[in-house]
Design a protein around this motif. Structure first.
Motif, mmCIF file in Angstrom:
data_model
loop_
_atom_site.group_PDB
_atom_site.id
_atom_site.type_symbol
_atom_site.label_atom_id
_atom_site.label_comp_id
_atom_site.label_asym_id
_atom_site.label_seq_id
_atom_site.Cartn_x
_atom_site.Cartn_y
_atom_site.Cartn_z
ATOM 1 N N ARG A 143 -9.616 1.783 -0.211
ATOM 2 C CA ARG A 143 -9.383 1.084 -1.481
ATOM 3 C C ARG A 143 -10.247 1.659 -2.593
ATOM 4 O O ARG A 143 -9.776 1.925 -3.701
ATOM 5 C CB ARG A 143 -9.664 -0.410 -1.291
ATOM 6 C CG ARG A 143 -9.184 -1.290 -2.449
ATOM 7 C CD ARG A 143 -10.202 -1.426 -3.570
ATOM 8 N NE ARG A 143 -11.478 -1.947 -3.101
ATOM 9 C CZ ARG A 143 -12.594 -1.897 -3.792
ATOM 10 N NH1 ARG A 143 -12.628 -1.302 -4.994
ATOM 11 N NH2 ARG A 143 -13.727 -2.392 -3.296
ATOM 12 N N GLU A 144 -11.512 1.899 -2.305
ATOM 13 C CA GLU A 144 -12.415 2.430 -3.317
ATOM 14 C C GLU A 144 -11.988 3.821 -3.775
ATOM 15 O O GLU A 144 -12.069 4.148 -4.961
ATOM 16 C CB GLU A 144 -13.840 2.470 -2.762
ATOM 17 C CG GLU A 144 -14.465 1.097 -2.573
ATOM 18 C CD GLU A 144 -15.835 1.145 -1.909
ATOM 19 O OE1 GLU A 144 -16.573 0.159 -2.011
ATOM 20 O OE2 GLU A 144 -16.148 2.181 -1.263
ATOM 21 N N GLN A 192 -12.607 -0.314 3.485
ATOM 22 C CA GLN A 192 -13.044 -0.435 2.098
ATOM 23 C C GLN A 192 -13.017 0.903 1.367
ATOM 24 O O GLN A 192 -12.649 0.981 0.197
ATOM 25 C CB GLN A 192 -14.460 -1.031 2.047
ATOM 26 C CG GLN A 192 -14.954 -1.306 0.627
ATOM 27 C CD GLN A 192 -16.263 -2.071 0.598
ATOM 28 O OE1 GLN A 192 -16.585 -2.793 1.537
ATOM 29 N NE2 GLN A 192 -17.034 -1.902 -0.465
ATOM 30 N N ILE A 218 -7.406 -1.593 7.375
ATOM 31 C CA ILE A 218 -8.017 -1.987 6.103
ATOM 32 C C ILE A 218 -9.448 -1.461 6.128
ATOM 33 O O ILE A 218 -10.284 -1.938 6.885
ATOM 34 C CB ILE A 218 -8.032 -3.520 5.933
ATOM 35 C CG1 ILE A 218 -6.614 -4.078 5.984
ATOM 36 C CG2 ILE A 218 -8.695 -3.895 4.616
ATOM 37 C CD1 ILE A 218 -6.555 -5.588 6.005
ATOM 38 N N MET A 246 -2.604 -1.599 6.627
ATOM 39 C CA MET A 246 -3.437 -2.803 6.750
ATOM 40 C C MET A 246 -3.309 -3.405 8.150
ATOM 41 O O MET A 246 -3.214 -4.627 8.324
ATOM 42 C CB MET A 246 -3.071 -3.833 5.676
ATOM 43 C CG MET A 246 -3.078 -3.276 4.253
ATOM 44 S SD MET A 246 -2.724 -4.548 3.024
ATOM 45 C CE MET A 246 -2.152 -3.542 1.641
ATOM 46 N N GLY A 286 0.789 -1.230 0.000
ATOM 47 C CA GLY A 286 0.000 0.000 0.000
ATOM 48 C C GLY A 286 0.813 1.267 0.000
ATOM 49 O O GLY A 286 0.337 2.325 0.399
ATOM 50 N N THR A 332 -0.728 4.118 -2.084
ATOM 51 C CA THR A 332 -1.873 4.682 -1.360
ATOM 52 C C THR A 332 -1.398 5.642 -0.281
ATOM 53 O O THR A 332 -1.949 6.742 -0.120
ATOM 54 C CB THR A 332 -2.714 3.556 -0.723
ATOM 55 O OG1 THR A 332 -3.245 2.739 -1.769
ATOM 56 C CG2 THR A 332 -3.853 4.118 0.104
ATOM 57 N N ASP A 343 -9.079 3.469 -6.235
ATOM 58 C CA ASP A 343 -9.501 2.947 -7.542
ATOM 59 C C ASP A 343 -10.302 3.974 -8.338
ATOM 60 O O ASP A 343 -10.248 4.006 -9.570
ATOM 61 C CB ASP A 343 -10.356 1.686 -7.343
ATOM 62 C CG ASP A 343 -9.514 0.477 -6.964
ATOM 63 O OD1 ASP A 343 -8.275 0.563 -7.056
ATOM 64 O OD2 ASP A 343 -10.094 -0.550 -6.558
#
Length: 346
Positions: A313-314, A310, A308, A270, A107, A110, A317
């Motif tokens: 991550r979204e 969601q 972690i 994470m 990551g 990120t 992306d």
């Protein structure tokens, strides 16, 4: 003697330029003592490839034209890109931070993107360089796929102009290749391209540049450390043993002689999983506390945990990083950015 040497060196062309080495202002000092002549050169990073040719050229000219019979020494110091007075490049960037990891998939990109945006939110002028030549992800994470940087002429030289979005400037090899292209390049070619993104780009005045490094400890990492005087490195790891082992190697790389980059701290990414429907629960999927333990053992600042989530991550992306969403998850990155900013000021 000194005036004669300078007059003579006015005739020696600067490789790759239409000016002399005197006009290029690379001659730092000329000293003559006990039949020994020393001509000290300060060579900007972009001319590094010419250093082996310059010394014998200067020695030959002085011996041939002046008939000098003593010893001629031509020591050369390479001036790193952010310490140069050359136009363009990163000469006006105050601090440069490398975000690194020993292993891929932890990551790091990120963290790099959200760290850059967090620093901008804290009031700093920030640039973000994607140094992952073989796997660029910054264009997608900032929703800039398909965009093309413009060019600008400064003192008869063309410079790339980084893109700008969300209050930061950024650049990636991803803007110059197709998404489907695999770059089958050896290390030296990748290193030369990376140097172009640094010294042939007009980054302007920045408080902080964040560099998203590729994983590992090889050619690209060496190129960065040789080209730029880094203010420090931020290490990113997940908690499990196989990731922590590799981040130990990453730390050792930055601490090696002739590299000697300060480690500003370690981020545990994470760290745990918290389901949206159970916000008070923590599930330690990759183990617990491995990075924090390493920080204590190595006496390196622990910068914080990132769970972690969601939405993190979204956001990556979708090109809408979590820091821009004013959510609870974004505060993890803001807190880490505050600690890093404090560390580079101390």
């Amino acid at each position: 003697m000194k005036d004669s040497i300078i007059s003579l060196l006015q005739k020696v062309p600067m490789p790759g330029e239409k000016i002399s080495i005197v006009e290029a202002q690379i001659i730092h000092e000329i000293l003559e003592h006990n039949n020994e002549l020393t001509i000290q050169l300060h060579l900007p990073q972009k001319y590094e490839k010419f250093q082996q040719a310059l010394a014998p050229t200067i020695q030959d000219v002085i011996k041939r034209e002046l008939g000098y019979t003593g010893t001629i020494l031509v020591p050369i110091t390479i001036i790193k890109a952010n310490k140069s007075k050359e136009p363009g490049g990163i000469s006006k960037v105050k601090q440069v931070i490398a975000v690194a990891s020993g292993k891929g998939g932890v990551g790091k990109s990120t963290v790099s993107v959200n760290l850059a945006l967090s620093l901008a939110k804290l009031g700093y002028s920030v640039g973000l360089l994607d140094a992952y030549i073989f796997g660029p992800s910054i264009p997608k994470m900032l929703h800039a796929e398909g965009e093309t940087p413009s060019m600008k002429k400064i003192e008869n030289k063309e410079f790339i102009i980084p893109l700008e979005k969300h209050g930061i400037t950024f650049l990636s090899i991803g803007f110059f290749i197709k998404d489907s292209d695999a770059l089958a390049w050896r290390g030296p070619m990748a290193g030369n391209v990376l140097k172009q993104l640094i010294v042939d780009t007009d980054w302007g005045e920045l408080d902080i540049m964040v560099i998203d490094m590729p994983p590992g400890t090889s050619d690209i990492q060496l190129t960065i450390c040789q080209t730029i005087e880094l203010s420090g490195a931020v290490m990113v790891s997940t908690p499990q043993d196989v990731a922590v082992i590799d981040v130990v190697r990453g730390i050792d790389f930055f601490q090696k002689e002739h590299i000697e980059v300060p480690i500003l701290g370690i981020v545990e990414n994470m760290a745990w999983f918290t389901p949206a429907e159970l916000p008070d629960n923590k599930y330690y999927i990759f183990g617990k506390g491995g990075v924090q333990t390493l920080a204590q053992e190595t006496n390196i600042p622990f910068l914080g945990h990132i769970p972690i989530v969601q939405s993190i991550r979204e956001g990556g992306d979708a090109g809408n990083p979590i820091v821009l969403q004013n959510s609870l998850a974004g505060t993890y990155f803001i807190d880490i950015a505050e600690k890093i900013a404090q560390n580079i000021q101390d």
